[in-house]
Design a protein around this motif. Structure first.
Motif, PDB file in Angstrom:
ATOM      1  N   VAL A   1       0.852  -1.190   0.000  1.00 15.11           N
ATOM      2  CA  VAL A   1       0.000   0.000   0.000  1.00 15.11           C
ATOM      3  C   VAL A   1       0.889   1.242   0.000  1.00 15.11           C
ATOM      4  N   GLN A   2       0.355   2.319  -0.557  1.00 12.60           N
ATOM      5  CA  GLN A   2       1.116   3.570  -0.601  1.00 12.60           C
ATOM      6  C   GLN A   2       0.758   4.511   0.560  1.00 12.60           C
ATOM      7  N   TYR A   3      -0.435   4.302   1.125  1.00  9.08           N
ATOM      8  CA  TYR A   3      -0.925   5.214   2.157  1.00  9.08           C
ATOM      9  C   TYR A   3      -1.590   4.412   3.268  1.00  9.08           C
ATOM     10  N   VAL A   4      -1.494   4.940   4.510  1.00 10.02           N
ATOM     11  CA  VAL A   4      -2.163   4.332   5.657  1.00 10.02           C
ATOM     12  C   VAL A   4      -2.836   5.426   6.472  1.00 10.02           C
ATOM     13  N   PHE A   5      -4.120   5.217   6.801  1.00 10.71           N
ATOM     14  CA  PHE A   5      -4.812   6.045   7.780  1.00 10.71           C
ATOM     15  C   PHE A   5      -4.836   5.267   9.083  1.00 10.71           C
ATOM     16  N   SER A   6      -4.279   5.859  10.157  1.00 12.26           N
ATOM     17  CA  SER A   6      -4.095   5.124  11.410  1.00 12.26           C
ATOM     18  C   SER A   6      -4.736   5.824  12.599  1.00 12.26           C
ATOM     19  N   PRO A   7      -5.871   5.306  13.093  1.00  9.83           N
ATOM     20  CA  PRO A   7      -6.417   5.789  14.351  1.00  9.83           C
ATOM     21  C   PRO A   7      -5.962   4.936  15.532  1.00  9.83           C
ATOM     22  N   VAL A   8      -5.251   3.835  15.251  1.00  4.20           N
ATOM     23  CA  VAL A   8      -4.758   2.921  16.286  1.00  4.20           C
ATOM     24  C   VAL A   8      -3.318   2.577  15.933  1.00  4.20           C
ATOM     25  N   SER A   9      -2.379   3.365  16.431  1.00  5.92           N
ATOM     26  CA  SER A   9      -0.992   3.262  15.979  1.00  5.92           C
ATOM     27  C   SER A   9      -0.122   2.388  16.865  1.00  5.92           C
ATOM     28  N   ALA A  10      -0.427   2.314  18.157  1.00  6.42           N
ATOM     29  CA  ALA A  10       0.410   1.543  19.072  1.00  6.42           C
ATOM     30  C   ALA A  10       0.492   0.085  18.622  1.00  6.42           C
ATOM     31  N   GLY A  11       1.716  -0.420  18.476  1.00  9.54           N
ATOM     32  CA  GLY A  11       1.915  -1.805  18.078  1.00  9.54           C
ATOM     33  C   GLY A  11       1.806  -2.064  16.597  1.00  9.54           C
ATOM     34  N   ASN A  12       1.537  -1.025  15.799  1.00 11.45           N
ATOM     35  CA  ASN A  12       1.321  -1.234  14.365  1.00 11.45           C
ATOM     36  C   ASN A  12       2.401  -0.648  13.465  1.00 11.45           C
ATOM     37  N   VAL A  13       3.368   0.071  14.027  1.00  9.02           N
ATOM     38  CA  VAL A  13       4.347   0.754  13.176  1.00  9.02           C
ATOM     39  C   VAL A  13       5.122  -0.245  12.317  1.00  9.02           C
ATOM     40  N   GLU A  14       5.579  -1.341  12.889  1.00  9.82           N
ATOM     41  CA  GLU A  14       6.347  -2.323  12.114  1.00  9.82           C
ATOM     42  C   GLU A  14       5.490  -2.936  11.013  1.00  9.82           C
ATOM     43  N   ALA A  15       4.221  -3.183  11.300  1.00  7.54           N
ATOM     44  CA  ALA A  15       3.328  -3.723  10.270  1.00  7.54           C
ATOM     45  C   ALA A  15       3.144  -2.722   9.136  1.00  7.54           C
ATOM     46  N   TYR A  16       2.955  -1.442   9.481  1.00 15.06           N
ATOM     47  CA  TYR A  16       2.823  -0.419   8.444  1.00 15.06           C
ATOM     48  C   TYR A  16       4.085  -0.359   7.589  1.00 15.06           C
ATOM     49  N   ALA A  17       5.243  -0.393   8.247  1.00 13.10           N
ATOM     50  CA  ALA A  17       6.513  -0.328   7.519  1.00 13.10           C
ATOM     51  C   ALA A  17       6.643  -1.498   6.545  1.00 13.10           C
ATOM     52  N   GLU A  18       6.201  -2.652   6.960  1.00 10.19           N
ATOM     53  CA  GLU A  18       6.289  -3.831   6.095  1.00 10.19           C
ATOM     54  C   GLU A  18       5.297  -3.738   4.938  1.00 10.19           C
ATOM     55  N   LEU A  19       4.093  -3.265   5.213  1.00  6.44           N
ATOM     56  CA  LEU A  19       3.051  -3.245   4.191  1.00  6.44           C
ATOM     57  C   LEU A  19       3.227  -2.113   3.178  1.00  6.44           C
ATOM     58  N   MET A  20       3.821  -1.002   3.599  1.00  7.68           N
ATOM     59  CA  MET A  20       3.926   0.142   2.695  1.00  7.68           C
ATOM     60  C   MET A  20       5.086  -0.010   1.720  1.00  7.68           C
ATOM     61  N   THR A  21       4.874   0.525   0.546  1.00 15.68           N
ATOM     62  CA  THR A  21       5.928   0.602  -0.455  1.00 15.68           C
ATOM     63  C   THR A  21       6.929   1.696  -0.054  1.00 15.68           C
ATOM     64  N   PRO A  22       8.098   1.749  -0.694  1.00 20.08           N
ATOM     65  CA  PRO A  22       9.027   2.845  -0.414  1.00 20.08           C
ATOM     66  C   PRO A  22       8.357   4.208  -0.582  1.00 20.08           C
ATOM     67  N   ARG A  23       8.701   5.122   0.357  1.00 22.01           N
ATOM     68  CA  ARG A  23       8.149   6.472   0.399  1.00 22.01           C
ATOM     69  C   ARG A  23       6.639   6.507   0.654  1.00 22.01           C
ATOM     70  N   GLY A  24       6.141   5.449   1.227  1.00 23.06           N
ATOM     71  CA  GLY A  24       4.745   5.450   1.652  1.00 23.06           C
ATOM     72  C   GLY A  24       4.529   6.423   2.800  1.00 23.06           C
ATOM     73  N   ILE A  25       3.244   6.769   3.042  1.00 23.77           N
ATOM     74  CA  ILE A  25       2.916   7.791   4.046  1.00 23.77           C
ATOM     75  C   ILE A  25       1.827   7.280   4.990  1.00 23.77           C
ATOM     76  N   VAL A  26       2.069   7.454   6.280  1.00 26.47           N
ATOM     77  CA  VAL A  26       1.061   7.198   7.301  1.00 26.47           C
ATOM     78  C   VAL A  26       0.545   8.541   7.798  1.00 26.47           C
ATOM     79  N   VAL A  27      -0.778   8.649   7.984  1.00 27.25           N
ATOM     80  CA  VAL A  27      -1.337   9.796   8.697  1.00 27.25           C
ATOM     81  C   VAL A  27      -2.117   9.235   9.881  1.00 27.25           C
ATOM     82  N   ALA A  28      -1.768   9.711  11.089  1.00 29.99           N
ATOM     83  CA  ALA A  28      -2.321   9.149  12.319  1.00 29.99           C
ATOM     84  C   ALA A  28      -3.066  10.219  13.099  1.00 29.99           C
ATOM     85  N   ILE A  29      -4.113   9.790  13.812  1.00 28.76           N
ATOM     86  CA  ILE A  29      -4.932  10.738  14.569  1.00 28.76           C
ATOM     87  C   ILE A  29      -4.965  10.424  16.061  1.00 28.76           C
TER      88      ILE A  29
END
Length: 331
Positions: A215-243
């Protein structure tokens, strides 16, 4: 100085304490130069309401909570433009002023939009905070346009903001993958626009099944414990936006693929850019899209009476973790 019925939190308390929210009479004041005085007809409840109720500084009590509201303008400040008494409006308010859980509220006209004409007050009250947050996530942070392609992962897609990220995301070229863990939540996410649904209890595995190229983008309302998963799932230069507000969050796993982490706080503009009318413009555009049939309210449950009893029940339901969409309270 005029007074009005309201619901206040006398001091920070858990939701199961009957004194956590009580009925009261408050002094409302008169409109400042840019203010509207609004006769509040309905409000909705967000997770942030419960966070504030249980953790505010006791020295600041009693505190009027609430952000989302819809109502009728009954007074205007001397520098207000575009509004007159009788106008129907909706808004998400600001964190540095008394909240919407009152029959009358003062709010800055520059963050107030015109209520969708096709919705009643309660259905409209479900929309402001989540619509502004979703809009800012997509357009301010992820910089998506109608022509943007790629895949957006929407975590907790059945929540209030996730529901609006999906609806607004459908107006782009993005493929939308929502996450949910219950059948009810998954069904709601699909109704809101998800092209596919993954299980956030097995985030990497189930997202890979529907988005094998990442995935190129992630919307994250629940970030704790998920950063490594996001890093694995996102392509290079992917972007997370967290609330959310996870303590001690480590984003270093994103560095290997030059990925970025953005924070979104809907109250940044009212706090730091008080002269901005951007949120007013966002709400007016959301209203136009609702009236055109391109967006829908996310109301899923309606309680009657702007009272302490109704709002305690709304807070309890939100904190139970089993809700989808938005809970509204109609006066």
């Amino acid at each position: 100085m005029a007074s009005a019925p309201a619901v206040v939190a006398p001091r920070p308390l858990p939701v199961d304490d009957p004194e956590c929210l009580v009925d009261a009479e408050i002094e409302v004041g008169t409109p400042g130069p840019h203010d509207l005085l609004v006769d509040v007809r309905a409000v909705s409840v967000n997770p942030v309401d419960g966070k504030v109720r249980s953790s505010f500084d006791a020295a600041d009590g009693p505190k009027v909570l609430g952000f989302d509201a819809a109502g009728v303008v009954v007074g205007v400040g001397e520098r207000v433009q575009g509004y007159v008494p009788g106008d129907e409006v909706y808004y998400a308010g600001a964190i540095d002023r008394p909240g919407s859980n009152a029959h009358r509220q003062l709010v800055d006209s520059r963050i107030v939009g015109r209520k969708p004409s096709t919705l009643d007050f309660a259905a409209a009250a479900a929309l402001p905070l989540t619509s502004i947050t979703a809009w800012e996530c997509l357009h301010d942070h992820l910089r998506v346009t109608a022509d943007t392609t790629g895949t957006l992962l929407v975590v907790s897609a059945a929540g209030g903001v996730g529901s609006m990220v999906l609806q607004l995301g459908r107006r782009t070229g993005l493929t939308l993958v929502g996450t949910a863990s219950r059948t009810e939540s998954a069904d709601w996410a699909r109704q809101m626009g998800a092209h596919a649904v993954a299980d956030h209890h097995d985030l990497v595995g189930t997202v890979r099944e529907v988005a094998p190229d990442g995935v190129q983008y992630v919307f994250s309302p629940v970030s704790a414990g998920n950063v490594e998963a996001y890093a694995e799932l996102m392509t290079p230069r992917g972007i997370v936006v967290a609330i959310d507000e996870p303590e001690g969050l480590d984003t270093l796993p994103l560095k290997t693929k030059s990925q970025a982490w953005h924070w979104e706080l809907m109250f940044t503009r009212p706090l730091s850019e008080p002269g901005s009318t951007v949120q007013r413009e966002i709400l007016d555009e959301v209203s136009r899209l609702v009236d055109a049939g391109e967006l829908r309210t996310t109301e899923t449950r309606r309680l009657q009476g702007l009272t302490a009893a109704s709002l305690r029940e709304a807070h309890r339901l939100i904190e139970s973790g089993g809700t989808v969409g938005k809970i509204v309270v109609e006066r």
